[in-house]
Each structure stands twice: as structure tokens, then as C-alpha cells.
Design a protein around this motif. Structure first.
Motif, mmCIF file in Angstrom:
data_model
loop_
_atom_site.group_PDB
_atom_site.id
_atom_site.type_symbol
_atom_site.label_atom_id
_atom_site.label_comp_id
_atom_site.label_asym_id
_atom_site.label_seq_id
_atom_site.Cartn_x
_atom_site.Cartn_y
_atom_site.Cartn_z
ATOM 1 N N ALA A 109 -34.541 9.291 6.642
ATOM 2 C CA ALA A 109 -32.969 9.094 5.393
ATOM 3 C C ALA A 109 -32.779 7.631 5.104
ATOM 4 C CB ALA A 109 -31.848 9.204 6.492
ATOM 5 N N PRO A 135 -32.420 5.141 0.602
ATOM 6 C CA PRO A 135 -31.330 4.196 -0.160
ATOM 7 C C PRO A 135 -32.072 2.919 -0.434
ATOM 8 C CG PRO A 135 -30.627 4.862 2.676
ATOM 9 C CD PRO A 135 -31.676 5.764 1.871
ATOM 10 N N LEU A 152 -24.685 1.631 0.742
ATOM 11 C CA LEU A 152 -25.271 2.530 0.415
ATOM 12 C C LEU A 152 -26.257 3.305 1.552
ATOM 13 C CD1 LEU A 152 -26.088 3.950 -2.224
ATOM 14 C CD2 LEU A 152 -28.088 2.421 -2.356
ATOM 15 N N ASP A 174 -25.374 6.793 3.392
ATOM 16 C CA ASP A 174 -26.159 8.305 3.629
ATOM 17 C C ASP A 174 -25.563 8.955 4.886
ATOM 18 O OD1 ASP A 174 -28.649 9.770 2.311
ATOM 19 O OD2 ASP A 174 -29.127 8.059 3.470
ATOM 20 N N CYS A 225 -25.974 12.354 5.459
ATOM 21 C CA CYS A 225 -27.136 13.527 5.861
ATOM 22 C C CYS A 225 -25.537 13.993 7.410
ATOM 23 C CB CYS A 225 -27.823 12.466 6.809
ATOM 24 S SG CYS A 225 -28.931 11.542 5.849
ATOM 25 N N CYS A 243 -31.454 13.205 2.730
ATOM 26 C CA CYS A 243 -31.720 13.042 1.313
ATOM 27 C C CYS A 243 -33.240 13.311 0.938
ATOM 28 C CB CYS A 243 -31.986 11.409 0.921
ATOM 29 S SG CYS A 243 -31.836 10.243 1.986
ATOM 30 N N GLY A 265 -21.702 14.653 -2.026
ATOM 31 C CA GLY A 265 -22.854 12.799 -2.093
ATOM 32 C C GLY A 265 -23.052 12.570 -3.349
ATOM 33 N N ALA A 275 -23.333 9.139 -2.335
ATOM 34 C CA ALA A 275 -24.909 9.354 -1.559
ATOM 35 C C ALA A 275 -25.911 9.880 -2.522
ATOM 36 C CB ALA A 275 -24.417 10.062 -0.455
ATOM 37 N N PHE A 276 -26.326 10.938 -1.877
ATOM 38 C CA PHE A 276 -27.718 11.060 -2.164
ATOM 39 C C PHE A 276 -28.240 12.586 -2.498
ATOM 40 C CE2 PHE A 276 -29.107 6.707 -1.277
ATOM 41 C CZ PHE A 276 -29.355 6.460 -2.141
ATOM 42 N N TYR A 309 -29.332 15.682 -1.383
ATOM 43 C CA TYR A 309 -29.892 16.193 0.080
ATOM 44 C C TYR A 309 -30.833 17.716 -0.059
ATOM 45 C CZ TYR A 309 -26.995 12.875 1.287
ATOM 46 O OH TYR A 309 -26.464 11.639 1.905
#
Length: 431
Positions: free
Chosen positions: A18, A22, A39, A43, A47, A71, A275, A280-281, A283
Motif C-alpha cells: 500500500a 504512492p 499522498l 492512500d 485503503c 492500491c 480514490g 488517492a489511487f 483499489y
């Protein structure tokens, strides 16, 4: 107390994966220490949110299994490529669009799976892994453009971390093996302190507590190529997640039906969408945590709720994320080699399910990987094509993925439909 301990193990098992996404993306895009710390923190927080969204089960979303989300590694290379060419706001525009795509298409995704058999998904994952290796090698040497690029100290540090991870993987089983990457990062960072490669003064500026800020990096921008790229990443992640769903279903003795899988897809779509809003990202389900469910024998979702709450709590304290950003690039590079190599290995594993005696499958793999790698190493290959076509050709992952999809349709799907129709035609003529 047992549930808290098992929940902490789930956090530790997925923590390195995780955190490193980032770190890689942020450092590759040249973010400063404060932004990089944010970041990492956001993240981890997301999560936790994504994990809870998936673990619950209601009428609309949630697979209702002990699933942990993090992520996805498959998004690393695409995000770096998008951020480098179109800016960081285009990354989040693409993530939001991909989240909406998954939400809308969740009920019908099962009908699209025929277009993404192992020969396609395996080729895509292999291409993604290959495009990640140059990032790892740059970090092994100290980071592109660094003054000590390729120095002996950087190489010793990076390959020392790699050797430690290999030893841990070989000498231990169970929990220690599952956190070998994390141990390698911590040990490498401790050595780096004595080598003078870590400056802890940056921690003084790190905020102790911060409320998450939507669109921290600015309003999202929406561009066609990044959106197509991230949708492909989301589709690959859904295919991978489906396997995790069935694995956990078997472990927990809980039968899942089509409606449950649809709710699982919706939960991932929501996680991706949130996200994007929170910068964020994307997932996906983490398969390493499936092993912990099997090893611990604890199959309760309460453990997953605890793990999710822990991740949210950690994410609210940027100082923890700031500590993570102190990891030197050679240490990251040493850990990236096995992790990114595993992406390639996983792609090859997916391809092992393919009947390689069939020339059509070999041709799909050859052309898809060749096209993806070719565009990656020669990005100006299609520079003189019309701008509308360059949308599909200026990114190696998109070009390779579309090649795999189209060739699979042309060489496998269409011929099979023709074969099925031929007996019907013959029977009608005979009658």
C-alpha cells in the motif's frame, strides 16, 4: 484481543504494498516531501475505507467476505505515464472516470469477461510489469538525475535489500514471509541512516494530524487516453479480484452467486471513485491477505473491520506517512525488483492457463507484448499519425492491450462462433 492482533497482521501484510505505490508514483512525478507524505497518508486512509466498503454486504455493494483492498500495482506505470505527459490532475480525472465505468458496468461485466480470457489479461499484466522495470532500475541507481546515480554505495544498498528479501522468502514461511518486503524496507532504511542517506530534519515540518482534503492536488482534468488507460487497468483488476472472491468463498465455505460478485464489483468501483476524489489511487483486492485468512483460520469480517479502522487511523496522521517518505530510493529500488518482477511473473502465471499449443494464442501474446514494449521504448513511433489515432497508440499499455483484445476477437472469438453455426447450417441443409 485476538481479533485486534489478527487485524494488525492484515495491516502489516498489505502495508508495504500500500505504501510503496504512492512512494513510487509521487517520487517519479517529483512531488515534494510534504505532498509525498500526504499522498502516503491519504492512500492508507482510503485503503481502510475501501476495505470496509468491500467487507460489508448490503443490497447495493460489498462482497461480504474477509477481503482487504489496497492500491493496485497494475496502475503504477500508467499513472506515472499519465502524470508525466498530462499532469497529476489527469491521473485523478482518469481514476474517477474508471470508477464510474466500473459502477455502471458492474451488472454486465460478466458478459464482457469473454473478451478478457487469460491470454488477454495475462498479456496485459505482463506488459505492465515490463514497463515497470525501468522505474525500479532508476531507483536502484539512486533516482534519475541524482548526483550519485549508479554509485557503489547505492548499488550495495539496493542489492543488499534485494538479498535480504530473498533470504527471508527462502528461510521463513507464513507471516514473516508475507511481510518480507516491509522488513527489507525497514532494514535498508536503518542501514541508510548510518550511510548518511537519510535526512530526518524533514519530519519537523510534518503535520501530526490532518483532515483529508478532496482534490488536494487540484480539480481533476479528463482526457481520453488517460481514461482509456485507467479503464483497462480497472478491468484487469476486476478479473484478478474475481479469482480472490472465489478463493475466499472456498476458504470461508460461503457460496457466492452472480449478484454477490456484482456487489463486489460495485464496491471496487466506489473505492476507485472515492480514490479519485480524495487524490488517492485505484483499489483492488489483495491476494496476500487471503493467505493470512487461511493461515490464521480466522474468517470473521470483524477482523477486517478492525484492519480497516487501523488503516484509517494511520492515514489521519501525516507524520507516519512522512516517516515512510524517508526511505531512500536505492532501498525502494531493491524492493521494487522482486515486486515488479512478480507482476511479470504473475502475468506469465496467467498465461500458463492458456493453451500454448494453439498458434493463435502464441500470436496474440507475441503481438500484444511486442506492441506494448515497442511503443514503450519508441514512444514517437506513431507521432505522425492523426491526433485521433494517437489516442490509442501513444501509450504502450493501451496499444498492447488493444492489440490483445482485438486479436483475441479476430483469432478466437469469431472463429468459435463460426464453428458453432456450421453444424446448425449443415443440419438445416440436410433436413
Amino acid at each position: 484481543m485476538k481479533n485486534i492482533t489478527i487485524g494488525l497482521q492484515h495491516v502489516l501484510a498489505m502495508y508495504a504494498g500500500a505504501v510503496i505505490v504512492p512512494l513510487i508514483v509521487g517520487s517519479s512525478l517529483g512531488l515534494n516531501a510534504e505532498d509525498l507524505a500526504y499522498l502516503v497518508s491519504i492512500d492508507l486512509l482510503m485503503c481502510g475505507v475501501a476495505t470496509i466498503l468491500q467487507a460489508v454486504s448490503n443490497r447495493f455493494f460489498g462482497i461480504g467476505l474477509p477481503v482487504v483492498l489496497g492500491c493496485t500495482f497494475t496502475a503504477v506505470a500508467p499513472m506515472i505515464s499519465i502524470g508525466s505527459s498530462a499532469g497529476i490532475t489527469a491521473i485523478y480525472g482518469a481514476i474517477i472516470a474508471a470508477g464510474l465505468f466500473v459502477l455502471v458496468c458492474a451488472p454486465i461485466f460478466g458478459k464482457l469477461v469473454s473478451f478478457f480470457p487469460p491470454v488477454v489479461t495475462g498479456s496485459v499484466v505482463t506488459i505492465i510489469g515490463i514497463t515497470l522495470i525501468p522505474v525500479a532500475m532508476d531507483n536502484v541507481a539512486g533516482g534519475a538525475g541524482s548526483e550519485d546515480f549508479g554509485s557503489i554505495s547505492n548499488l550495495l544498498l539496493a542489492f543488499g535489500v534485494l538479498l535480504l528479501i530473498i533470504v527471508l522468502q527462502r528461510a521463513f514461511t507464513g507471516f514473516v514471509r508475507s511481510v518480507s518486503i516491509l522488513i527489507g524496507l525497514v532494514a535498508g532504511s536503518l542501514v541508510a541512516i548510518f550511510m548518511g542517506k537519510i535526512d530526518i530534519s524533514t519530519l519537523a515540518d510534518a503535520a501530526l494530524f490532518r483532515i483529508p482534503t478532496p482534490f488536494y492536488f487540484g480539480a481533476p482534468t479528463f482526457e481520453v487516453t488517460p481514461i482509456l488507460t485507467m479503464i483497462l487497468v480497472a478491468i484487469v483488476s476486476l478479473v484478478e479480484s474475481t479469482g480472490v472472491y472465489f478463493a475466499l468463498s472456498d476458504i470461508t465455505n460461503k457460496k457466492i452467486e452472480e449478484k454477490d460478485i456484482t456487489k463486489g464489483y460495485r464496491a471496487e468501483g466506489l473505492a476507485i471513485l472515492f480514490g479519485g476524489f480524495m487524490n488517492a489511487f485505484p483499489y483492488t483486492t489483495y491476494s496476500q491477505n487471503v493467505g493470512l485468512v487461511q493461515l490464521s483460520g480466522v474468517k470473521s469480517r470483524n477482523v477486517i473491520y478492525i484492519a480497516g479502522a487501523m488503516l484509517i487511523a494511520i492515514g489521519l496522521f501525516p507524520v507516519i506517512g512522512a516517516i515512510t517518505t524517508l526511505i531512500p530510493k536505492p532501498v525502494l529500488g531493491g524492493a521494487m525488483i522482486p515486486m515488479f518482477g512478480m507482476v511479470i511473473a504473475y502475468g506469465i502465471k496467467m498465461l500458463s492457463q492458456v493453451d500454448l499449443k494453439e498458434q493463435e494464442n502464441l500470436l496474440i501474446i507475441a503481438c500484444a507484448v511486442g506492441m506494448g514494449l515497442g511503443v514503450t521504448v519508441a514512444p514517437d513511433l506513431f507521432a505522425k499519425l492523426p491526433e485521433q489515432l494517437q489516442i490509442l497508440t501513444d501509450n504502450g499499455i493501451v496499444a498492447g492491450s488493444l492489440t490483445a483484445i482485438l486479436l483475441n476477437v479476430f483469432l478466437n472469438v469469431v472463429p468459435q462462433k463460426v464453428k458453432r453455426k456450421q453444424p446448425e447450417t449443415t443440419q438445416s441443409i440436410a433436413s
